[in-house]
Design a protein around this motif. Sequence first.
Motif, PDB file in Angstrom:
ATOM      1  N   GLY A  30       0.819  -1.213   0.000  1.00  9.59           N
ATOM      2  CA  GLY A  30       0.000   0.000   0.000  1.00  9.59           C
ATOM      3  C   GLY A  30       0.851   1.261   0.000  1.00  9.59           C
ATOM      4  O   GLY A  30       0.537   2.233  -0.696  1.00  9.59           O
ATOM      5  N   ARG A  31       1.937   1.251   0.776  1.00  7.67           N
ATOM      6  CA  ARG A  31       2.823   2.417   0.789  1.00  7.67           C
ATOM      7  C   ARG A  31       3.470   2.639  -0.575  1.00  7.67           C
ATOM      8  O   ARG A  31       3.697   3.776  -0.993  1.00  7.67           O
ATOM      9  N   ARG A  32       3.765   1.562  -1.271  1.00  6.68           N
ATOM     10  CA  ARG A  32       4.324   1.707  -2.615  1.00  6.68           C
ATOM     11  C   ARG A  32       3.299   2.314  -3.572  1.00  6.68           C
ATOM     12  O   ARG A  32       3.638   3.147  -4.414  1.00  6.68           O
ATOM     13  N   LEU A  33       2.048   1.892  -3.441  1.00 11.03           N
ATOM     14  CA  LEU A  33       1.008   2.473  -4.280  1.00 11.03           C
ATOM     15  C   LEU A  33       0.819   3.951  -3.972  1.00 11.03           C
ATOM     16  O   LEU A  33       0.578   4.765  -4.871  1.00 11.03           O
ATOM     17  N   LEU A  34       0.920   4.316  -2.691  1.00 11.39           N
ATOM     18  CA  LEU A  34       0.682   5.705  -2.288  1.00 11.39           C
ATOM     19  C   LEU A  34       1.819   6.636  -2.677  1.00 11.39           C
ATOM     20  O   LEU A  34       1.714   7.848  -2.468  1.00 11.39           O
ATOM     21  N   GLN A  35       2.894   6.090  -3.239  1.00 12.37           N
ATOM     22  CA  GLN A  35       3.941   6.977  -3.741  1.00 12.37           C
ATOM     23  C   GLN A  35       3.424   7.833  -4.896  1.00 12.37           C
ATOM     24  O   GLN A  35       3.944   8.918  -5.146  1.00 12.37           O
ATOM     25  N   ASP A  36       2.393   7.354  -5.573  1.00 14.47           N
ATOM     26  CA  ASP A  36       1.741   8.127  -6.632  1.00 14.47           C
ATOM     27  C   ASP A  36       0.447   8.705  -6.054  1.00 14.47           C
ATOM     28  O   ASP A  36      -0.663   8.359  -6.450  1.00 14.47           O
ATOM     29  N   ARG A  37       0.591   9.613  -5.099  1.00 13.69           N
ATOM     30  CA  ARG A  37      -0.561  10.086  -4.324  1.00 13.69           C
ATOM     31  C   ARG A  37      -1.596  10.804  -5.187  1.00 13.69           C
ATOM     32  O   ARG A  37      -2.804  10.656  -4.962  1.00 13.69           O
ATOM     33  N   ALA A  38      -1.156  11.576  -6.156  1.00 12.93           N
ATOM     34  CA  ALA A  38      -2.105  12.333  -6.978  1.00 12.93           C
ATOM     35  C   ALA A  38      -3.041  11.381  -7.724  1.00 12.93           C
ATOM     36  O   ALA A  38      -4.271  11.573  -7.735  1.00 12.93           O
ATOM     37  N   THR A  39      -2.478  10.351  -8.325  1.00 12.34           N
ATOM     38  CA  THR A  39      -3.307   9.409  -9.071  1.00 12.34           C
ATOM     39  C   THR A  39      -4.210   8.619  -8.133  1.00 12.34           C
ATOM     40  O   THR A  39      -5.380   8.374  -8.445  1.00 12.34           O
ATOM     41  N   GLN A 139     -11.821   5.491 -13.657  1.00 18.65           N
ATOM     42  CA  GLN A 139     -11.147   4.994 -12.456  1.00 18.65           C
ATOM     43  C   GLN A 139     -10.332   3.735 -12.781  1.00 18.65           C
ATOM     44  O   GLN A 139      -9.190   3.590 -12.339  1.00 18.65           O
ATOM     45  N   GLY A 140     -10.909   2.804 -13.577  1.00 25.06           N
ATOM     46  CA  GLY A 140     -10.191   1.589 -13.944  1.00 25.06           C
ATOM     47  C   GLY A 140      -8.927   1.878 -14.732  1.00 25.06           C
ATOM     48  O   GLY A 140      -7.894   1.219 -14.541  1.00 25.06           O
ATOM     49  N   ARG A 141      -9.016   2.868 -15.605  1.00 24.08           N
ATOM     50  CA  ARG A 141      -7.834   3.226 -16.411  1.00 24.08           C
ATOM     51  C   ARG A 141      -6.715   3.766 -15.526  1.00 24.08           C
ATOM     52  O   ARG A 141      -5.545   3.398 -15.689  1.00 24.08           O
ATOM     53  N   LEU A 142      -7.064   4.645 -14.595  1.00 23.57           N
ATOM     54  CA  LEU A 142      -6.052   5.193 -13.687  1.00 23.57           C
ATOM     55  C   LEU A 142      -5.493   4.101 -12.771  1.00 23.57           C
ATOM     56  O   LEU A 142      -4.296   4.096 -12.449  1.00 23.57           O
ATOM     57  N   THR A 143      -6.370   3.184 -12.356  1.00 18.05           N
ATOM     58  CA  THR A 143      -5.908   2.094 -11.499  1.00 18.05           C
ATOM     59  C   THR A 143      -4.882   1.234 -12.224  1.00 18.05           C
ATOM     60  O   THR A 143      -3.850   0.846 -11.653  1.00 18.05           O
ATOM     61  N   THR A 144      -5.157   0.940 -13.499  1.00 16.30           N
ATOM     62  CA  THR A 144      -4.200   0.169 -14.293  1.00 16.30           C
ATOM     63  C   THR A 144      -2.857   0.883 -14.355  1.00 16.30           C
ATOM     64  O   THR A 144      -1.791   0.262 -14.198  1.00 16.30           O
ATOM     65  N   ALA A 145      -2.898   2.196 -14.547  1.00 12.65           N
ATOM     66  CA  ALA A 145      -1.650   2.959 -14.649  1.00 12.65           C
ATOM     67  C   ALA A 145      -0.868   2.918 -13.349  1.00 12.65           C
ATOM     68  O   ALA A 145       0.343   2.677 -13.342  1.00 12.65           O
ATOM     69  N   GLN A 148       0.570  -0.664 -12.607  1.00 11.29           N
ATOM     70  CA  GLN A 148       1.694  -1.033 -13.464  1.00 11.29           C
ATOM     71  C   GLN A 148       2.930  -0.207 -13.150  1.00 11.29           C
ATOM     72  O   GLN A 148       4.056  -0.706 -13.256  1.00 11.29           O
ATOM     73  N   ARG A 149       2.744   1.067 -12.760  1.00 10.63           N
ATOM     74  CA  ARG A 149       3.906   1.864 -12.345  1.00 10.63           C
ATOM     75  C   ARG A 149       4.512   1.290 -11.077  1.00 10.63           C
ATOM     76  O   ARG A 149       5.739   1.246 -10.921  1.00 10.63           O
ATOM     77  N   MET A 150       3.659   0.871 -10.143  1.00  4.02           N
ATOM     78  CA  MET A 150       4.167   0.278  -8.908  1.00  4.02           C
ATOM     79  C   MET A 150       4.929  -1.013  -9.191  1.00  4.02           C
ATOM     80  O   MET A 150       6.017  -1.240  -8.650  1.00  4.02           O
TER      81      MET A 150
END
Length: 644
Positions: A30-39, A139-145, A148-150
């Motif tokens: 979760g912390r790794r995902l939150l590195q992209d806080r804006a998205t 929302q699904g599109r942003l989630t995919t991004a 995959q970045r994580m």
Amino acid sequence: MSGGPRGPMAAGAMAPQRASDFRGTARRIGRRLLQDRATVTAIAALGVIGTTLSVLGPRLLGHATDLVFSGYLSSRLPAGASQAEVVERLRADGQDRLADVLLGADVRPGQGIDFTQLGWVLAGAIVLYVLASGFMWWQGRLTTAVVQRMVGGLRDDVEATLHRLPLSFVDGTERGELMSRTTNDIDNIGQSLQQTISQLLTSLLTVVGTLVMMVWISPLLALVALATIPLAVWLTQAVMRRSQPQFVAQWAATGKVNGHVEEVFTGHEVVKVFGRQRDVREEFERRNDALFTSAFRAQFISGVIQPLMMFVSNLNYVLVAVIGAVRVSTGSLTVGDVQAFIQYSRQFTQPLTQIASMVNLLQSGMASAERVLALLDTELERPDVGPGGAAPLVPTQPVRGRVVLDDVAFSYTDAPLIEGLDLVAEPGATVAIVGPTGAGKTTLVNLLLRFYELDAGRITLDGVDVATMDRQALRRCFGVVLQDAWLFKGTIRENIAYGRVGDVDDAAVRRAAEAASVDHLVRTLPDGYDTVVDEGGGSLSAGQRQLLTIARAFHADPPVLVLDEATSSVDTRTEALVQEAMGRLRRDRTSFVVAHRLSTIREADTIVVMESGRIVEQGDHDTLLAAEGAYARLYAAQFAGTAT
């Protein structure tokens, strides 16, 4: 490779033996995902908007049902009478139940269904659902991004970690197991998160939104719907406690299967030669059966959740339908309210069922994440630190190549291997290291290159302690040819030029190949220096591969050479040519030559004889023969065996 075991095997015990830390692993991911806080914030906002619009839909449909129901009742009542008068007449006739139903509905006797208002309500519902779908798609599109970045960042971290792992860890770990963590497990993390994170967020928001709407319609029915939640939570937790260890075992077994397949494929010729196909199949079947058992248990146990949640959902549906019908009959609720509430109860339990069905995916993903994070948590090589904690040293002057080993001690395990070793190699000198297998010859090479850190003593290069030098800068000072010749997938030109950073100089590559007596071989190939060899150089013979690695060392043009049985796989004639070439290469360079063929090191300036991690003799060839000690015994045994 001589010198004892290549690092403690405990360092490679990568299969998880402890219980899974689901929550801790989930927090770290979760912390790794939150590195992209804006998205992530945008995903949450889109989820809230989309869920809110979806939750409002049943309320509008319930209102449409009320319009139809009330219009139908109105059309059956005499025009001119008011709703209160009709209710009064029904009570007078003893039809109290029907009177209560009419009292709870918006009835206008004689008017019928208002199709205009009904059309506007239905149009509003369609607009709500279309907008909700649009926001959910976004929302699904942003989630995919973001997922995959994580995952891409996780791969980068793993790649960086692999380059900083100590050699002891790599030596003690199955390559297939390591590859499984860096490929299969990371892919599984991405797939699990991709399939669950958006749906999980939507499901949680839907639960909250529908709960608010249910309380708004009927607090009593909302309490009935909530009464089944503790049962659902208890069932889910009970199943998770039993399935999570099985997911951990599943991915550990996957790594073992990969390790076995990789090992057998690499040694396929040896397996064939010694006729061990049956043993290999039996071992594969044993590991595959273990994988089947753990995977079956994990999927079966986690799969029980969905039917259990469907049972709880159906139980909730029955309770709501029965109590809702009673409330309609008393006039406390309208038919549209009950219809909307039943939809909300379905919307309320369906996300819970979805969350429960996602548990197996989440558990599988977290099991893989735990294995990958364990790799990232592995103790890395000691950071490069210069004298007094300053930046590590990088040679700024041309390296002369004076190497000194001062009271060096080292051990792979608790049992000492090298103790009190002293050795001086002057610039341009050739130092040959000989001794029986396990004496510590190759270990000495590993210590020179800082593949392992010393337990005591120090090694200096031109008077500078190598422990204070930048590792990359130190290793650029050495040209190394190991007894295990390894080529990378690419052209022969790229493999020869691999040892030098920068642009490929074709002329320098050819000179190196000529010096290593491999130029003629390369020119006989169809594409010459552009011939592509596969990983490991399997399309070439062992001797050809070793000649190319020798050419690689020639091309690197280092101030210090390390040759660990560099001619062990070449024929006698080629060895003579290579020895002559290496004689030219060693000129004005410090060279360390590990050799078993004593005939190849007779011209060495110093011959060091090692036994049990100690130097028992050193000197030139003639001096050591005259001393009639350990070297003389090795020499006599080798050539006596040849004569015999």
